[in-house]
Scaffold this active site. Structure first.
Site, PDB file in Angstrom:
ATOM      1  N   SER A  18      34.421  85.593   6.148  1.00  0.00           N
ATOM      2  CA  SER A  18      33.597  85.107   7.261  1.00  0.00           C
ATOM      3  C   SER A  18      32.720  83.926   6.857  1.00  0.00           C
ATOM      4  O   SER A  18      32.176  83.228   7.710  1.00  0.00           O
ATOM      5  CB  SER A  18      32.704  86.239   7.775  1.00  0.00           C
ATOM      6  OG  SER A  18      32.056  86.868   6.690  1.00  0.00           O
ATOM      7  N   ARG A  19      32.563  83.729   5.539  1.00  0.00           N
ATOM      8  CA  ARG A  19      31.679  82.648   5.061  1.00  0.00           C
ATOM      9  C   ARG A  19      31.957  82.406   3.586  1.00  0.00           C
ATOM     10  O   ARG A  19      32.762  83.098   2.962  1.00  0.00           O
ATOM     11  CB  ARG A  19      30.211  82.989   5.304  1.00  0.00           C
ATOM     12  CG  ARG A  19      29.793  84.344   4.782  1.00  0.00           C
ATOM     13  CD  ARG A  19      28.510  84.831   5.453  1.00  0.00           C
ATOM     14  NE  ARG A  19      28.265  86.236   5.195  1.00  0.00           N
ATOM     15  CZ  ARG A  19      27.436  86.703   4.268  1.00  0.00           C
ATOM     16  NH1 ARG A  19      26.755  85.864   3.522  1.00  0.00           N
ATOM     17  NH2 ARG A  19      27.268  87.989   4.096  1.00  0.00           N
ATOM     18  N   SER A 146      33.949  86.475 -11.799  1.00  0.00           N
ATOM     19  CA  SER A 146      32.700  85.701 -11.964  1.00  0.00           C
ATOM     20  C   SER A 146      32.511  85.435 -13.451  1.00  0.00           C
ATOM     21  O   SER A 146      33.005  86.210 -14.294  1.00  0.00           O
ATOM     22  CB  SER A 146      31.516  86.515 -11.442  1.00  0.00           C
ATOM     23  OG  SER A 146      30.302  85.936 -11.872  1.00  0.00           O
ATOM     24  N   TYR A 159      26.448  94.204 -11.693  1.00  0.00           N
ATOM     25  CA  TYR A 159      27.339  93.110 -11.271  1.00  0.00           C
ATOM     26  C   TYR A 159      28.258  92.718 -12.435  1.00  0.00           C
ATOM     27  O   TYR A 159      29.459  92.537 -12.249  1.00  0.00           O
ATOM     28  CB  TYR A 159      26.488  91.932 -10.795  1.00  0.00           C
ATOM     29  CG  TYR A 159      27.266  90.791 -10.169  1.00  0.00           C
ATOM     30  CD1 TYR A 159      27.702  90.860  -8.848  1.00  0.00           C
ATOM     31  CD2 TYR A 159      27.546  89.645 -10.890  1.00  0.00           C
ATOM     32  CE1 TYR A 159      28.405  89.813  -8.278  1.00  0.00           C
ATOM     33  CE2 TYR A 159      28.243  88.587 -10.323  1.00  0.00           C
ATOM     34  CZ  TYR A 159      28.669  88.673  -9.013  1.00  0.00           C
ATOM     35  OH  TYR A 159      29.376  87.635  -8.444  1.00  0.00           O
ATOM     36  N   ALA A 161      29.316  94.600 -14.796  1.00  0.00           N
ATOM     37  CA  ALA A 161      30.316  95.666 -14.955  1.00  0.00           C
ATOM     38  C   ALA A 161      31.388  95.578 -13.878  1.00  0.00           C
ATOM     39  O   ALA A 161      32.583  95.751 -14.145  1.00  0.00           O
ATOM     40  CB  ALA A 161      29.625  97.026 -14.900  1.00  0.00           C
TER      41      ALA A 161
HETATM   42  P1  NAP Z   1      28.767  85.344   0.378  1.00  0.00           P
HETATM   43  O1  NAP Z   1      28.579  83.954   0.871  1.00  0.00           O
HETATM   44  O2  NAP Z   1      27.597  86.248   0.245  1.00  0.00           O
HETATM   45  O3  NAP Z   1      29.923  86.038   1.266  1.00  0.00           O
HETATM   46  C1  NAP Z   1      30.288  87.364   0.977  1.00  0.00           C
HETATM   47  C2  NAP Z   1      31.460  87.754   1.847  1.00  0.00           C
HETATM   48  O4  NAP Z   1      31.852  89.090   1.488  1.00  0.00           O
HETATM   49  C3  NAP Z   1      31.118  87.767   3.321  1.00  0.00           C
HETATM   50  O5  NAP Z   1      32.242  87.320   4.045  1.00  0.00           O
HETATM   51  C4  NAP Z   1      30.858  89.251   3.597  1.00  0.00           C
HETATM   52  O6  NAP Z   1      31.147  89.644   4.944  1.00  0.00           O
HETATM   53  C5  NAP Z   1      31.880  89.872   2.676  1.00  0.00           C
HETATM   54  N1  NAP Z   1      31.603  91.271   2.367  1.00  0.00           N
HETATM   55  C6  NAP Z   1      30.543  91.793   1.712  1.00  0.00           C
HETATM   56  N2  NAP Z   1      30.668  93.126   1.636  1.00  0.00           N
HETATM   57  C7  NAP Z   1      31.822  93.447   2.252  1.00  0.00           C
HETATM   58  C8  NAP Z   1      32.498  94.658   2.511  1.00  0.00           C
HETATM   59  N3  NAP Z   1      32.010  95.844   2.098  1.00  0.00           N
HETATM   60  N4  NAP Z   1      33.677  94.613   3.185  1.00  0.00           N
HETATM   61  C9  NAP Z   1      34.193  93.444   3.608  1.00  0.00           C
HETATM   62  N5  NAP Z   1      33.598  92.252   3.395  1.00  0.00           N
HETATM   63  C10 NAP Z   1      32.417  92.266   2.731  1.00  0.00           C
HETATM   64  O7  NAP Z   1      29.418  85.335  -1.099  1.00  0.00           O
HETATM   65  P2  NAP Z   1      30.242  84.211  -1.894  1.00  0.00           P
HETATM   66  O8  NAP Z   1      29.299  83.481  -2.751  1.00  0.00           O
HETATM   67  O9  NAP Z   1      31.176  83.482  -0.990  1.00  0.00           O
HETATM   68  O10 NAP Z   1      31.059  85.187  -2.870  1.00  0.00           O
HETATM   69  C11 NAP Z   1      32.414  85.533  -2.661  1.00  0.00           C
HETATM   70  C12 NAP Z   1      32.925  86.203  -3.938  1.00  0.00           C
HETATM   71  O11 NAP Z   1      32.762  85.296  -5.048  1.00  0.00           O
HETATM   72  C13 NAP Z   1      32.163  87.475  -4.328  1.00  0.00           C
HETATM   73  O12 NAP Z   1      33.069  88.420  -4.866  1.00  0.00           O
HETATM   74  C14 NAP Z   1      31.211  86.994  -5.418  1.00  0.00           C
HETATM   75  O13 NAP Z   1      30.850  88.033  -6.293  1.00  0.00           O
HETATM   76  C15 NAP Z   1      32.080  85.950  -6.088  1.00  0.00           C
HETATM   77  N6  NAP Z   1      31.322  84.965  -6.855  1.00  0.00           N
HETATM   78  C16 NAP Z   1      30.420  84.137  -6.241  1.00  0.00           C
HETATM   79  C17 NAP Z   1      29.719  83.207  -7.014  1.00  0.00           C
HETATM   80  C18 NAP Z   1      28.726  82.254  -6.418  1.00  0.00           C
HETATM   81  O14 NAP Z   1      28.069  81.538  -7.212  1.00  0.00           O
HETATM   82  N7  NAP Z   1      28.573  82.178  -5.114  1.00  0.00           N
HETATM   83  C19 NAP Z   1      29.949  83.137  -8.401  1.00  0.00           C
HETATM   84  C20 NAP Z   1      30.863  83.999  -8.973  1.00  0.00           C
HETATM   85  C21 NAP Z   1      31.561  84.904  -8.192  1.00  0.00           C
HETATM   86  P3  NAP Z   1      30.010  89.522   6.133  1.00  0.00           P
HETATM   87  O15 NAP Z   1      29.813  88.035   6.330  1.00  0.00           O
HETATM   88  O16 NAP Z   1      30.643  90.161   7.306  1.00  0.00           O
HETATM   89  O17 NAP Z   1      28.787  90.186   5.612  1.00  0.00           O
END
Ligand code: NAP
Length: 246
Positions: A18-19, A146, A159, A161
């Site tokens: 979604s984002r 990550s 996180y 883990a």
């Molecule tokens: P984000 O902007 O917070 O978006 C998180 C997404 O996950 C949203 O679409 C949310 O849905 C969805 N979500 C959360 N819990 C869920 C659940 N129980 N069931 C289904 N969907 C769920 O995060 P992001 O930064 O894009 O991160 C995406 C991935 O990359 C994650 O696994 C994060 O750990 C990893 N990551 C991010 C970074 C970073 O710097 N941003 C770095 C390393 C790894 P809703 O919108 O409906 O809440």
């Protein structure tokens, strides 16, 4: 040989699309020709907006709500996708949460919830799509890990883990599935400009040798690269602006 994947007639599921990173990955998959299921948990309007945008590319796209930490919701989500778009060829396990906690503040509930959303979800979604991938002897699974799988990170040990576990899951499935024509790889970004990093107060870009956060498009590009390579499996591609050297 095409250097970028042609995903025409392929069906992809991106969890948490979604984002942020998931939405960019969904967009890149649709641009490569795939029909896409945009999963979300709470942000229905944002998921519908992503789906509407991808439909303008001429793809079949559905927004599908499911809490991917729950087995029953994953099973019904996959059934709905298969009924509407067909069997899933590409799974990107991206949904995740980052509850920032010091060691002293971390509760059992925080730990369990993080492991369920970040790690168990990848197991549940993989198990749900495998039968049809195995039957058709082709599949691509990409797990969004990550830098925290290896480094300290700024979120917490729970996180760390969850992401280290995701990389173990990646290698375990990869070893068992190559003979079925299914690759399983991880992409491990660090500090990408999304809602997840915007809530942080510590200006994390200062710690990155490149001097800026990564973009969601840079992560999506790495995901597409992995999907396009049928000889590579069980690997983790890191992208972090040079952070792994410090
Ligand atoms: P984000 O902007 O917070 O978006 C998180 C997404 O996950 C949203 O679409 C949310 O849905 C969805 N979500 C959360 N819990 C869920 C659940 N129980 N069931 C289904 N969907 C769920 O995060 P992001 O930064 O894009 O991160 C995406 C991935 O990359 C994650 O696994 C994060 O750990 C990893 N990551 C991010 C970074 C970073 O710097 N941003 C770095 C390393 C790894 P809703 O919108 O409906 O809440």
């Amino acid at each position: 040989m095409h250097l970028l994947p042609d995903l025409t007639k392929r069906v992809a599921l991106v969890t948490g699309a979604s984002r942020g990173i998931g939405a960019a990955v969904a967009r890149a998959l649709a641009e490569a020709g795939a029909d896409v299921a945009v999963n979300y948990r709470a942000e229905a309007e944002r998921a519908e907006a992503v789906a509407a945008e991808l439909r303008t590319l001429g793809r079949r796209v559905m927004a599908v709500r499911a809490d991917v930490s729950q087995g029953a919701e994953v099973a019904s989500c996959v059934r709905r996708i298969e009924a509407e778009l067909g069997p899933i060829d590409v799974l990107v396990n991206n949904a995740g949460i980052a509850l920032v906690r010091d060691i002293a503040d971390l509760t059992e509930e925080d730990f369990d919830r993080t492991l369920a959303v970040n790690l168990k979800s990848a197991f549940l979604c993989t198990q749900a799509v495998l039968p049809s991938m195995q039957a058709r002897r082709w599949g691509r699974i990409v797990n969004i890990s990550s830098g925290a799988a290896r480094g300290a990170g700024g979120i917490g040990v729970h996180y760390n883990a969850s992401k280290a576990g995701m990389e173990g899951l990646t290698r375990g499935y990869a070893a068992r599935l190559m003979k079925h024509g299914i690759t399983v790889n991880a992409v491990a970004p660090s500090l990408i400009d999304t809602d997840m990093t915007r809530v942080r107060q510590d200006n994390p870009a200062r710690r990155i040798p490149l001097g800026r956060l990564g973009t969601v498009e840079e992560v999506a590009q790495a995901v597409l690269m992995v999907i396009g390579n049928g000889y590579m499996t069980g690997q983790t591609v890191q992208l972090n602006g040079g952070t792994h050297f410090i």
